[in-house]
Design a protein around this motif. Structure first.
Motif, PDB file in Angstrom:
ATOM      1  N   GLU A 242       0.921  -1.352   0.117  1.00 43.53           N
ATOM      2  CA  GLU A 242       0.160  -0.016   0.039  1.00 43.53           C
ATOM      3  C   GLU A 242       0.786   1.268   0.023  1.00 43.53           C
ATOM      4  O   GLU A 242       2.159   1.286   0.555  1.00 43.53           O
ATOM      5  CB  GLU A 242      -0.901  -0.050   1.187  1.00 43.53           C
ATOM      6  CG  GLU A 242      -1.992  -0.955   1.158  1.00 43.53           C
ATOM      7  CD  GLU A 242      -3.374  -0.708   2.106  1.00 43.53           C
ATOM      8  OE1 GLU A 242      -3.242   0.399   2.787  1.00 43.53           O
ATOM      9  OE2 GLU A 242      -3.924  -1.651   2.435  1.00 43.53           O
ATOM     10  N   SER A 243       0.580   2.181  -0.735  1.00 36.83           N
ATOM     11  CA  SER A 243       1.015   3.451  -0.780  1.00 36.83           C
ATOM     12  C   SER A 243       0.152   4.709  -0.336  1.00 36.83           C
ATOM     13  O   SER A 243      -1.002   4.680  -0.708  1.00 36.83           O
ATOM     14  CB  SER A 243       1.738   3.756  -1.905  1.00 36.83           C
ATOM     15  OG  SER A 243       0.823   3.524  -2.992  1.00 36.83           O
TER      16      SER A 243
ATOM     17  N   ASP B  81      -3.154  -3.684  13.301  1.00 40.23           N
ATOM     18  CA  ASP B  81      -1.952  -2.945  13.981  1.00 40.23           C
ATOM     19  C   ASP B  81      -0.747  -3.985  14.081  1.00 40.23           C
ATOM     20  O   ASP B  81      -1.126  -5.214  14.343  1.00 40.23           O
ATOM     21  CB  ASP B  81      -2.663  -2.552  15.246  1.00 40.23           C
ATOM     22  CG  ASP B  81      -3.223  -1.083  14.942  1.00 40.23           C
ATOM     23  OD1 ASP B  81      -2.993  -0.593  13.981  1.00 40.23           O
ATOM     24  OD2 ASP B  81      -3.819  -0.661  16.015  1.00 40.23           O
ATOM     25  N   VAL B  82       0.222  -3.423  14.443  1.00 40.20           N
ATOM     26  CA  VAL B  82       1.541  -4.226  14.612  1.00 40.20           C
ATOM     27  C   VAL B  82       1.358  -4.674  16.102  1.00 40.20           C
ATOM     28  O   VAL B  82       1.415  -3.486  16.987  1.00 40.20           O
ATOM     29  CB  VAL B  82       2.857  -3.561  14.368  1.00 40.20           C
ATOM     30  CG1 VAL B  82       3.972  -4.424  14.983  1.00 40.20           C
ATOM     31  CG2 VAL B  82       2.805  -3.415  13.111  1.00 40.20           C
TER      32      VAL B  82
ATOM     33  N   ARG C 210      12.694  -9.546  10.113  1.00 38.44           N
ATOM     34  CA  ARG C 210      12.125  -9.480  11.252  1.00 38.44           C
ATOM     35  C   ARG C 210      10.705 -10.423  11.251  1.00 38.44           C
ATOM     36  O   ARG C 210      10.259 -10.538  10.031  1.00 38.44           O
ATOM     37  CB  ARG C 210      11.634  -8.282  11.834  1.00 38.44           C
ATOM     38  CG  ARG C 210      10.550  -7.305  10.970  1.00 38.44           C
ATOM     39  CD  ARG C 210      10.790  -6.002  11.411  1.00 38.44           C
ATOM     40  NE  ARG C 210       9.855  -5.151  10.522  1.00 38.44           N
ATOM     41  CZ  ARG C 210       9.997  -4.747   9.185  1.00 38.44           C
ATOM     42  NH1 ARG C 210      10.937  -4.976   8.598  1.00 38.44           N
ATOM     43  NH2 ARG C 210       8.772  -4.062   8.880  1.00 38.44           N
TER      44      ARG C 210
ATOM     45  N   LEU D 228       8.461   1.811   1.217  1.00 38.68           N
ATOM     46  CA  LEU D 228       7.321   1.789   1.899  1.00 38.68           C
ATOM     47  C   LEU D 228       7.185   1.009   3.067  1.00 38.68           C
ATOM     48  O   LEU D 228       7.720  -0.066   3.066  1.00 38.68           O
ATOM     49  CB  LEU D 228       6.226   1.155   0.898  1.00 38.68           C
ATOM     50  CG  LEU D 228       6.076   1.893  -0.429  1.00 38.68           C
ATOM     51  CD1 LEU D 228       5.237   1.270  -1.530  1.00 38.68           C
ATOM     52  CD2 LEU D 228       5.561   3.294  -0.330  1.00 38.68           C
ATOM     53  N   PRO D 229       6.675   1.358   4.004  1.00 35.68           N
ATOM     54  CA  PRO D 229       6.622   0.445   5.222  1.00 35.68           C
ATOM     55  C   PRO D 229       5.975  -0.824   5.008  1.00 35.68           C
ATOM     56  O   PRO D 229       6.595  -1.780   6.152  1.00 35.68           O
ATOM     57  CB  PRO D 229       5.402   1.343   6.107  1.00 35.68           C
ATOM     58  CG  PRO D 229       5.245   2.668   5.304  1.00 35.68           C
ATOM     59  CD  PRO D 229       5.594   2.739   4.019  1.00 35.68           C
ATOM     60  N   ASP D 230       5.058  -1.312   3.965  1.00 37.72           N
ATOM     61  CA  ASP D 230       4.296  -2.376   3.875  1.00 37.72           C
ATOM     62  C   ASP D 230       5.337  -3.413   3.093  1.00 37.72           C
ATOM     63  O   ASP D 230       5.199  -4.514   2.828  1.00 37.72           O
ATOM     64  CB  ASP D 230       3.144  -2.490   3.227  1.00 37.72           C
ATOM     65  CG  ASP D 230       2.110  -1.977   4.353  1.00 37.72           C
ATOM     66  OD1 ASP D 230       2.397  -1.766   5.502  1.00 37.72           O
ATOM     67  OD2 ASP D 230       0.983  -1.745   3.795  1.00 37.72           O
TER      68      ASP D 230
ATOM     69  N   LYS E 156       3.548  -6.927  17.755  1.00 38.30           N
ATOM     70  CA  LYS E 156       5.075  -7.044  18.276  1.00 38.30           C
ATOM     71  C   LYS E 156       5.776  -7.457  17.188  1.00 38.30           C
ATOM     72  O   LYS E 156       5.389  -8.173  16.157  1.00 38.30           O
ATOM     73  CB  LYS E 156       4.865  -8.345  19.450  1.00 38.30           C
ATOM     74  CG  LYS E 156       6.071  -8.654  19.923  1.00 38.30           C
ATOM     75  CD  LYS E 156       5.979  -8.321  21.263  1.00 38.30           C
ATOM     76  CE  LYS E 156       7.379  -8.614  22.216  1.00 38.30           C
ATOM     77  NZ  LYS E 156       8.434  -7.436  21.885  1.00 38.30           N
TER      78      LYS E 156
END
Lengths: 659, 489
Positions: A287-288, A579-580, A569, A542-544, A582
């Motif tokens: 996603e962007s 949401d993340v 990770r 991108l974070p994803d 952990k």
């Protein structure tokens, strides 16, 4: 070995009958029966078979496949006894390499021969050698999705379905590939394979909005996890995984850890990676934001435009300046290209200027004043405007240095509005000024000048003319798009296909084009390879990016959750909210185990943190292989001379099946 | 000696006069380089000084010498070119191309014509002929297969000459600025900065002058008293470019001081990359893991920007009220979550992107703008110098969050350059500490920029130091201003 027979015709020695199916005899043919004993070698059996078939052909690629056990009998010096083979075994005498239909990262199909007897890891390496993609360990194969998806598709068959045939290609024996006519030698055999190389190394330009709309898009994390259930196991062969001849498979970059991308050697690899990135963006697998989407769109537009004229054989030359000879000859061309010294002087010392009557508007609070005609002079990076031409020798009404300013197009072709919005910095803040041009030509000249000036360059810059052309062609694009029925011409498709369907819906073409144009000004000077690399880099930021999702059930938890596996990770994600929860890093990982009986992966991290989960959406072995694969990739050394430690890969990814 | 000096002066002012005439005859409307005779006081621009004379007085002797040598060198080059140049017209045109901030260069010329200095002659005598431009030797055209015709040879030679002349002309035009730098003991130092120098070069110069420990935390620090904002220059930033954004009557200052924040991310990357929403802060990590983390974050195909999101206060335009919003940092900019939306990528609204934007710390904003805390940062276009609606003020809950945001934004904006800067700074620091340990052993010369530095003995006492400085640093400045190319290694 003609044994003695009893009265009923049975042999009384230790020999028995072995039946072997041979495809070359036709589908209806009865299997061959051979008289063997347990101490015959596999090699001997194959010799007997060839003798019996009496068909003259090259049988060197053929081997025996034991159907019930799903096992290749490849060790020719082993005896039947050693393999534990008995009379009830159904064997097939079949080629080890079979054609498969492969969908590449750029969504095009090719036919290649793949090894059905070696582990998929090696089969992929073989395919990548044919395609000239380095670092095959980053790619793998997936099963194509079930056919039911196809029902959804209506209308004309997409152009991406054309198939390229590379099954006849013979690779040179030596590992070193000699380029021939700018491409790997094995592609230069025929026009068909040359076309195939073009498909592989040059981005496809015929995309339409329909292509994007028709591709299935994952709409949530669950759906994104689905694709990961289809990966084939790397440590087992295709045959063992029930892949049939001519079956459709997908070839994709699986591990998002791209080692040593080098434009000089990686024409195909970079193109395919770009294509995978492009589809990931268009289908919103990664996603962007809106702003990022515009940059992606601009890069795609730019890459497309350059690809139309690109010659794959030139890509090497584009980068290969480290070669002294080419550098020198390049220089020679440059020097000789100059017609005369006076010309050169002119080019080097005079800076073009623009002078014209333009309408200028300065928005201020509480005024209703509109555009007012001024004599405007654009020189170096400064715009000065005067009440009239006659006053040009006196004091200007205002002078704006555009260095560091923001330039935004404000264009509406159908309304014949060609405005340039300038946000000019000054010690007091930014001042907003609109320049209104009369027509496209004028607009393109001034716009190009403004853009260069914003970067601190003048119109003497070598890129000025191409900038003008860029702007004109972009305007052309916009002119063609509104309301016009879909024309076959790629340019006329407008800009819709450059963004994901969500933004296709959100913006009208005439809103979209200026925004892409705005983003385009920052990438317009990139070369084809640079643009692809930039796209890949932006995708990586991108974070994803690079997260492969799995639906899992953590030990002690009652609900399904998402496990994201990235190159450094593991991420525990709430399935409902996204949401993340952990993050665990591999660098803190002590060990991981798989309990194959209860299909549970258990991982131990530093400080006695233990995590255990079972996989819901995909096989436990896929999750295991993903994690092990990333660990393996992180052991790659920068020393290029060293090959891969394949054994280590199987050890890390194979689980008990590899043994 | 006096004679030569006058000659050069005369020749030079003639030249300037000629240029002015030509410029005027061309009908230039933009700002011209001011004619030197009349307008020194108004146009001469030095940073941190009221007028030129003051700035010159503040310069140390050795700087003056260096400046002098520069000017003489420029002048001789110009002389040679006057003979060489085929057309005076192209000459003057290129002079016109000087940007409007060219006043600095004019300042330098001025100085030459006004201040009598007696050492000029000896400089001129000793001055070696200008070395052939190194960039010019390399890409010579390959030996042609067939001998060129006479005509071709001539054209080529001519083209080469012209190119050489232009190159030299560019060299001669290099802008120089006298900059007053404030030290942490409230003293000041003035030094010459030329337009090709980046912050790293200036820092290296200052290291030589101050004999500090040269550690990586030293930085040039910019302070805007009016806006109460400050920031450190990144080592790759061009100093003259930054300073030319200041207004003429600016109260802004450049400081030379240590700031731990500058490279904190490289010393303890875990605090920025692994900190989970304020938790686990200050956690120790072994060096190997740190290195691994840095490698992963900065040496891949693209730089990884730390994951950062959270509620910050945003100052509302023109008001002294602050609104709490949820912000997220991405490589492409800062985003916020609009009301009633989720924080998925597609819903995010762009708050700001980093092009043409610098990040500053805001100081004492509780007092100035009624900020909720004093942990504020400010985003603005480098050219903006006064209060304006285009400046964005943000406020964090605590020091840790502030550092994370400022560092995160710097990483997003500068990318790998930041890491390269750091590595260079470390190299420089270890070089210095190496000398401190082995004062008597002359180190092997590693790079061009450290050539003359080797002369400075770190172990000398204060009095001797000053004497030594007189000799050594002189050599340094001369060397720097001549041979120091664009500062990228």
């Amino acid at each position: 070995m003609a044994g003695l027979k009893t009265a009923s015709g049975d042999y009384i020695d230790a020999s028995w009958e072995l039946s072997v199916a041979v495809e070359e005899l036709g589908p209806e043919a009865e299997p061959l029966t051979l008289r063997v004993t347990g101490d015959v070698h596999i090699g001997g059996v194959m010799l007997q078979i060839v003798d019996k078939i009496k068909v003259k052909q090259n049988w060197s690629d053929h081997a025996l496949w034991w159907e019930q056990k799903k096992l290749w009998l490849l060790k020719t010096n082993w005896t039947l006894d050693k393999y534990g083979l008995q009379a009830d075994a159904r064997l097939r005498y079949t080629p080890q390499h079979k054609p498969v239909r492969l969908q590449l990262p750029n969504r095009r199909m090719i036919r290649v021969h793949a090894s059905f007897s070696e582990p998929v890891f090696r089969a992929v390496a073989g395919i990548c050698r044919v395609l000239t993609i380095r670092h095959a360990e980053e790619l793998s194969l997936l099963r194509a999705p079930e056919e039911k998806d196809k029902k959804k598709r209506k209308g004309p068959v997409l152009g991406t379905e054309d198939e390229f045939d590379l099954s006849g290609v013979v690779l040179p024996a030596s590992a070193e590939q000699q380029p021939f006519r700018g491409m790997p030698a094995h592609f230069s055999d025929s026009p068909a394979t040359e076309a195939c190389y073009r498909m592989l190394s040059v981005s496809w330009t015929g995309l339409t909005p329909e292509h994007v709309l028709k591709m299935p898009r994952p709409s949530n994390l669950m759906e994104k996890a689905q694709i990961n259930s289809r990966w084939l196991s790397s440590s087992r062969s295709l045959m063992q995984q029930d892949v049939r001849e001519n079956e459709q498979l997908w070839l994709r970059f699986k591990y998002y850890n791209f080692f040593d991308l080098e434009p000089k050697y990686d024409a195909v690899r970079i193109t395919q990676l770009y294509e995978q990135a492009r589809w990931a963006v268009l289908l919103e697998e990664t996603e962007s934001t809106e702003e990022e989407m515009m940059v992606f769109a601009a890069l795609q537009y730019h890459i497309n435009k350059l690809s139309l004229s690109a010659d794959p054989t030139e890509t090497a030359g584009e980068q290969g300046m480290d070669d002294l000879d080419s550098a020198l000859s390049n220089l020679q061309v440059k020097l000789e290209g100059r017609t005369s010294t006076s010309d050169m002087l002119e080019n080097l010392t005079t800076i073009p200027e623009l002078k014209d009557y333009l309408r200028i508007f300065r928005p201020r609070k509480l005024t209703l004043k509109g555009y007012k005609q001024h004599w405007v002079v654009f020189k170096e990076t400064t715009i000065s405007y005067y009440k009239s031409r006659d006053e040009a020798l006196g004091e200007p009404v205002q002078q704006l240095n555009l260095k560091g300013c923001e330039v935004v197009p404000d264009v509406n072709i159908s309304g014949q509005k060609f405005c340039i919005r300038l946000l000019v910095p000054s010690p007091e803040g930014m001042s907003e000024v609109y320049l209104r041009c009369d027509d496209e030509q004028q607009y393109a000249r001034w716009m190009a000048g403004c853009r260069l000036a914003a970067k601190g360059r003048t119109m003497a810059d070598s890129t000025y003319q191409s900038e003008v052309q860029n702007i004109l062609s972009f305007l052309q694009l916009q002119r063609a798009s509104p309301d016009a029925p879909v024309a076959p011409d790629a340019e006329a498709m407008g800009t819709q296909w450059l963004v994901s369907p969500r933004y296709q819906k959100k913006f009208k073409p005439k809103q979209l084009t200026p925004r892409i144009l705005e983003a385009h000004q920052n990438v317009a000077q990139l070369s084809l390879t640079e643009a692809k690399m930039r796209f890949i880099q932006a995708w990586q930021s991108l974070p994803d990016f690079g997260i492969s999702y799995f639906v899992v059930r953590f030990k002690g938890s009652r609900k399904d959750e998402i496990l994201g596996i990235a190159n450094n990770r593991l991420i525990r994600i709430d399935l409902a909210v996204g949401d993340v929860v952990k993050t665990w890093r591999y660098s803190n990982m002590r060990q991981w185990n798989v309990n194959w009986d209860i299909r549970q992966v258990a991982i131990e991290f530093d400080e006695h943190i233990n995590v255990a989960f079972s996989s819901v959406s995909a096989g436990c072995n896929i999750v295991h292989e993903y994690i092990g694969g990333y660990i393996f990739l992180s052991t790659r050394s920068t020393d290029k001379g060293r090959g891969l430690d394949e054994e280590l890969f199987y050890k890390l990814t194979g689980g008990h099946e590899a043994l | 000696m006096e004679q030569t000096c006058d000659d050069i002066d005369e020749m030079f002012s003639n030249l300037l006069g000629e240029m002015d005439l030509l410029t005027q005859s061309l009908g230039v409307e933009t700002v011209q380089p001011p004619s030197p005779k009349e307008s020194n006081k108004e146009y001469n621009f030095t940073v941190g000084f009221k007028d030129l004379n003051e700035s010159l007085n503040a310069l140390e002797d050795n700087d003056l010498d260096a400046l002098m040598a520069d000017l003489v060198a420029d002048l001789t080059e110009v002389e040679q070119k006057t003979v060489q140049a085929q057309k005076t017209s192209h000459y003057s045109q290129s002079e016109v191309t000087q940007p409007s901030t060219g006043v600095c260069a004019a300042a330098a010329y001025d100085y030459k014509s006004n201040v009598p200095v007696t050492t000029t002659g000896c400089f001129e005598d000793d001055l070696p002929p200008p070395p052939p431009d190194p960039a010019f030797n390399l890409p010579l055209p390959p030996p042609p297969p067939e001998p060129l015709t006479q005509e071709e040879l001539e054209t080529q030679a001519k083209a080469d000459k012209i190119k050489l002349a232009l190159e030299k002309l560019k060299e001669a035009k290099v802008k120089k600025l006298v900059v007053k730098v404030h030290m942490n003991d409230n003293s000041t130092k003035s030094l010459m900065v030329d337009e090709r120098q980046v912050a790293r070069d200036v820092l290296d110069n200052l290291f030589e002058k101050t004999h500090c420990d040269c550690n990586v935390d030293w930085c040039l620090y910019e302070i805007y008293p009016e806006l109460q904002i400050e920031r450190f220059f990144e080592d790759h930033e061009n100093v003259i470019e930054i300073l030319s954004d200041w207004t003429r009557d600016s109260e802004n200052k450049v400081l030379f001081l240590e700031k731990n924040e500058k490279y904190a991310v490289f010393k303890n990357p875990q605090n920025f990359y692994l900190a989970n929403k304020g938790k686990n802060e200050g956690k120790e990590m072994n060096e190997k893991n740190k290195e691994f983390l840095l490698e992963e974050s900065f040496c891949g195909t693209s730089v990884i920007v730390p994951e950062l999101e959270g509620a910050l206060y945003l100052k509302e335009d023109g008001k002294k009220s602050w609104k709490r919003r949820y912000f997220l940092l991405r490589a492409s900019g800062i985003y916020y979550v609009p009301k009633g939306k989720t924080k998925t990528s597609r819903d995010l609204a762009c708050f700001i992107q980093f092009e043409n934007l610098n990040i500053y710390y805001g100081t004492q904003y509780k007092l100035k703008y009624k900020a909720p805390t004093d942990y504020c940062f400010v985003l603005k276009h480098p050219q903006i110098q006064k209060e304006s609606q285009y400046i964005k003020y943000l406020c964090c809950d605590n020091q840790g969050t502030l550092q994370q945001w400022v560092t995160g934004i710097r990483i997003a904006k500068y990318g790998k350059t930041l890491y390269d800067n750091y590595k260079r700074a470390v190299q420089r620091a270890s070089l210095a500490s190496g000398w401190a340990n082995l004062a008597t052993v002359k180190p092997a010369v590693t790079s061009g920029s450290s050539l003359t530095v080797g002369k400075i003995e770190p172990a000398v006492s204060m009095g001797q130091e000053l004497l030594l400085q007189g000799v050594c640093v002189w050599g340094v400045s001369l060397c720097n201003s001549h041979k120091h190319g664009p500062a990228t290694p």
